[in-house]
Design an enzyme around this catalytic site. Structure first.
Site, short mmCIF file in Angstrom:
data_model
loop_
_atom_site.label_atom_id
_atom_site.label_comp_id
_atom_site.label_asym_id
_atom_site.label_seq_id
_atom_site.Cartn_x
_atom_site.Cartn_y
_atom_site.Cartn_z
N LEU A 4 1.27 -1.29 -0.02
CA LEU A 4 -0.01 -0.04 0.07
C LEU A 4 0.81 1.63 -0.35
O LEU A 4 1.71 1.73 0.57
CB LEU A 4 -0.96 0.34 1.30
CG LEU A 4 -1.66 -0.95 1.04
CD1 LEU A 4 -3.08 -0.73 2.41
CD2 LEU A 4 -2.79 -1.24 -0.05
N GLY A 40 0.85 -5.25 0.94
CA GLY A 40 -0.36 -5.73 0.20
C GLY A 40 0.77 -6.25 -1.66
O GLY A 40 -0.38 -6.49 -2.16
N ASN A 73 4.14 -7.78 6.45
CA ASN A 73 5.63 -7.29 7.37
C ASN A 73 4.80 -5.94 7.97
O ASN A 73 5.23 -5.61 8.24
CB ASN A 73 6.50 -6.74 6.60
CG ASN A 73 6.71 -5.46 5.53
OD1 ASN A 73 5.14 -5.46 4.99
ND2 ASN A 73 7.25 -4.40 4.98
N GLU A 74 3.50 -6.06 8.24
CA GLU A 74 2.66 -4.71 8.79
C GLU A 74 3.25 -4.47 9.69
O GLU A 74 3.11 -3.41 10.31
CB GLU A 74 1.37 -4.67 8.43
CG GLU A 74 0.09 -4.95 7.24
CD GLU A 74 -0.02 -5.83 6.03
OE1 GLU A 74 1.58 -6.83 6.77
OE2 GLU A 74 -0.39 -5.79 5.38
C1 LIG Z 1 -4.82 -1.84 9.66
C2 LIG Z 1 -3.90 -0.97 8.24
C3 LIG Z 1 -3.19 -2.18 7.32
C4 LIG Z 1 -2.39 -2.35 6.32
C5 LIG Z 1 -2.27 -3.30 5.51
C6 LIG Z 1 -1.24 -2.95 4.75
C7 LIG Z 1 -0.14 -2.07 4.28
C8 LIG Z 1 0.85 -1.53 3.95
O1 LIG Z 1 0.51 -2.90 2.38
S1 LIG Z 1 2.05 -0.71 3.80
C9 LIG Z 1 3.29 -0.67 2.96
C10 LIG Z 1 3.96 -1.47 3.30
N1 LIG Z 1 5.51 -2.20 2.74
C11 LIG Z 1 6.06 -2.06 2.61
O2 LIG Z 1 6.98 -1.70 4.13
C12 LIG Z 1 7.75 -1.80 2.03
C13 LIG Z 1 8.70 -0.22 2.05
N2 LIG Z 1 9.59 -0.45 1.03
C14 LIG Z 1 10.40 -0.77 1.08
O3 LIG Z 1 10.89 -2.02 1.59
C15 LIG Z 1 11.34 -0.74 -0.10
O4 LIG Z 1 10.99 0.07 -0.93
C16 LIG Z 1 11.10 -1.95 -1.81
C17 LIG Z 1 12.22 -2.94 -0.85
C18 LIG Z 1 9.56 -2.46 -1.60
C19 LIG Z 1 12.17 -1.38 -2.88
O5 LIG Z 1 13.27 -0.92 -2.41
P1 LIG Z 1 14.33 -0.35 -3.09
O6 LIG Z 1 14.41 -0.39 -4.54
O7 LIG Z 1 15.60 0.26 -2.62
O8 LIG Z 1 12.97 1.45 -3.01
P2 LIG Z 1 13.49 2.25 -2.33
O9 LIG Z 1 13.62 2.10 -0.56
O10 LIG Z 1 14.85 3.14 -2.01
O11 LIG Z 1 12.26 2.90 -2.58
C20 LIG Z 1 12.28 4.32 -3.41
C21 LIG Z 1 11.34 5.23 -3.04
O12 LIG Z 1 9.56 4.66 -2.66
C22 LIG Z 1 9.06 4.69 -1.80
N3 LIG Z 1 8.80 3.41 -1.36
C23 LIG Z 1 8.97 2.41 -0.89
N4 LIG Z 1 8.43 1.88 -0.48
C24 LIG Z 1 6.83 3.03 -0.56
C25 LIG Z 1 5.61 2.92 -0.10
N5 LIG Z 1 5.05 1.40 0.56
N6 LIG Z 1 4.72 3.24 0.13
C26 LIG Z 1 5.28 4.63 -0.44
N7 LIG Z 1 6.51 5.39 -0.52
C27 LIG Z 1 7.17 4.55 -0.57
C28 LIG Z 1 10.54 5.25 -0.88
O13 LIG Z 1 10.42 6.04 0.37
C29 LIG Z 1 11.18 6.03 -1.80
O14 LIG Z 1 11.31 7.41 -1.53
P3 LIG Z 1 11.82 8.56 -2.14
O15 LIG Z 1 12.60 9.00 -0.79
O16 LIG Z 1 11.54 9.47 -2.10
O17 LIG Z 1 12.93 8.36 -3.64
#
Ligand SMILES: CCCC/C=C\CC(=O)SCCNC(=O)CCNC(=O)[C@H](O)C(C)(C)COP(=O)(O)OP(=O)(O)OC[C@H]1O[C@@H](n2cnc3c(N)ncnc32)[C@H](O)[C@@H]1OP(=O)(O)O
Length: 338
Positions: free
Chosen positions: A143, A188, A211-212
């Site tokens: 998400l 997600g 990993n929530e």
């Molecule tokens: C009751 C509530 C229930 C909710 C249910 C579901 C919850 C979810 O799905 S919450 C989302 C959980 N996701 C994560 O924890 C993943 C987080 N991201 C990562 O671990 C890494 O980004 C990933 C391994 C996917 C990829 O790594 P990289 O290729 O090294 O990319 P970056 O980490 O450098 O990220 C680039 C850029 O994207 C932004 N980012 C990453 N993930 C998200 C996200 N889920 N939402 C919004 N933005 C995200 C990250 O901050 C970077 O942004 P900038 O700094 O602006 O470049």
């Protein structure tokens, strides 16, 4: 084609069209017009390109053109800026590639686009769907966290409703669904993978899992049900509490994915798996799937509003907002440090 095989195909097509598709019927009652109502969003409007898509009916149209169709011709349904969708006219298998840089995170617009495209492919009679990603090393980061951080409540509700809708459509889909997981698939992203009938993951330094808890949030019941249905109760208990992100090898060992192959073999593996699944009579296969998945689907279908209310009240708590803010900041920090 012999008369016998023609009439078998006709019988299958008839059965497909007659199959009372509970989820879709239910959804079309609840959320009619998703494809035609302009969604005013934070950044853009989602409609124009989707409406352009809906003028096409590739599976039905192209099956009529079978005599002249080239074997394995790919018919592109065009691209909006978030998805690249194409249909193989000879097999009726669609490929939907997510292409929302940087990490295919599910925003309201993205989820809306996914719902519209699923509906379209289903109504066009597509038999199979491969869900993959155009971004290297990313399937989906789950998400879009900014949808949940300091949210506008009306949008937050619509966001969650659309996520529910996407899950309902995909988890119960009449199509054979295969996830081509060529990159990270946390939260997600893992949920979407688990909705598919089969998961092929690339080997390498990738992760997948719910990993929530690492974000300080709790996966809702339908997320955990989906995980339990995939890996079993005990494994799900550990995985959910620990917020476990599995390596591909760990994931295949617990059944979170079905196959792990080198990255360059993912497409061929998906194609051969799809070919096997396509041999099974469609109605029998889909009814078998629903037999196992319908109780899980029903649990959410009967409590959708309550689930939205719970989500909104949980996510807007001060302590949860604080956790999300810290997680986002850490992500940004890590990204900057690269
Ligand atoms: C009751 C509530 C229930 C909710 C249910 C579901 C919850 C979810 O799905 S919450 C989302 C959980 N996701 C994560 O924890 C993943 C987080 N991201 C990562 O671990 C890494 O980004 C990933 C391994 C996917 C990829 O790594 P990289 O290729 O090294 O990319 P970056 O980490 O450098 O990220 C680039 C850029 O994207 C932004 N980012 C990453 N993930 C998200 C996200 N889920 N939402 C919004 N933005 C995200 C990250 O901050 C970077 O942004 P900038 O700094 O602006 O470049």
């Amino acid at each position: 084609m012999s008369m016998a095989s023609k009439s078998m195909l006709n019988a299958q097509a008839l059965a497909r069209s007659r199959l009372s598709y509970r989820c879709y019927n239910h959804l079309s009652k609840i959320h009619v017009g998703l494809g035609s109502t302009p969604y005013s969003t934070k950044n853009s409007k989602v409609t124009a390109s989707h409406q352009a898509h809906s003028l096409l009916s590739p599976c039905k149209l192209l099956s009529q053109q079978k005599a002249t169709a080239r074997k394995f011709s790919q018919r592109s349904l065009g691209q909006d800026n978030l998805l690249d969708v194409s249909v193989d006219s000879s097999s009726g298998v669609a490929t939907l590639k997510m292409q929302k840089p940087p990490v295919n995170s599910f925003s309201l617009e993205f989820l809306t686009s996914l719902c519209i495209n699923l509906d379209k492919l289903h109504s066009d009679g597509c038999r199979g769907l491969v869900i993959g990603s155009s971004l290297p090393k990313i399937f989906s980061a789950g998400l879009e966290i900014t949808e949940m951080y300091q949210p506008d409540e009306a949008r937050l509700r619509e966001f969650w409703r659309t996520l529910q809708e996407f899950w309902i459509k995909l988890y119960g889909s009449q199509m054979i669904t295969i996830a081509a997981i060529t990159g990270h698939s946390p939260a997600g992203g893992c949920l979407v993978s688990m909705c598919c009938d089969h998961r092929v993951m690339a080997d390498g330094k990738l992760t997948i899992g719910l990993n929530e808890t690492l974000l300080g949030i709790v996966a809702p019941r339908w997320f955990s049900d989906t995980l339990i249905n995939t890996v079993g109760h005990r494994e799900a208990e550990r995985a959910l509490q620990l917020g476990k992100l599995y390596s591909p090898q760990e994931a295949v060992a617990v059944g979170l994915v079905d196959q792990v192959v080198p990255l360059e073999s993912v497409a061929a593996t998906v194609e051969s798996t799809m070919a096997q699944w396509l041999k099974i009579p469609s109605h029998a296969r889909h009814l078998s799937k629903l037999q196992l998945r319908q109780p899980t689907l029903d649990r959410l279908l009967h409590t959708r509003q309550e689930d939205i209310d719970n989500f909104v009240s949980f996510i807007t708590k001060e302590s949860i907002q604080k956790s999300l803010g810290m997680y986002l900041a850490a992500l940004k920090q890590r990204s900057k440090a690269k």
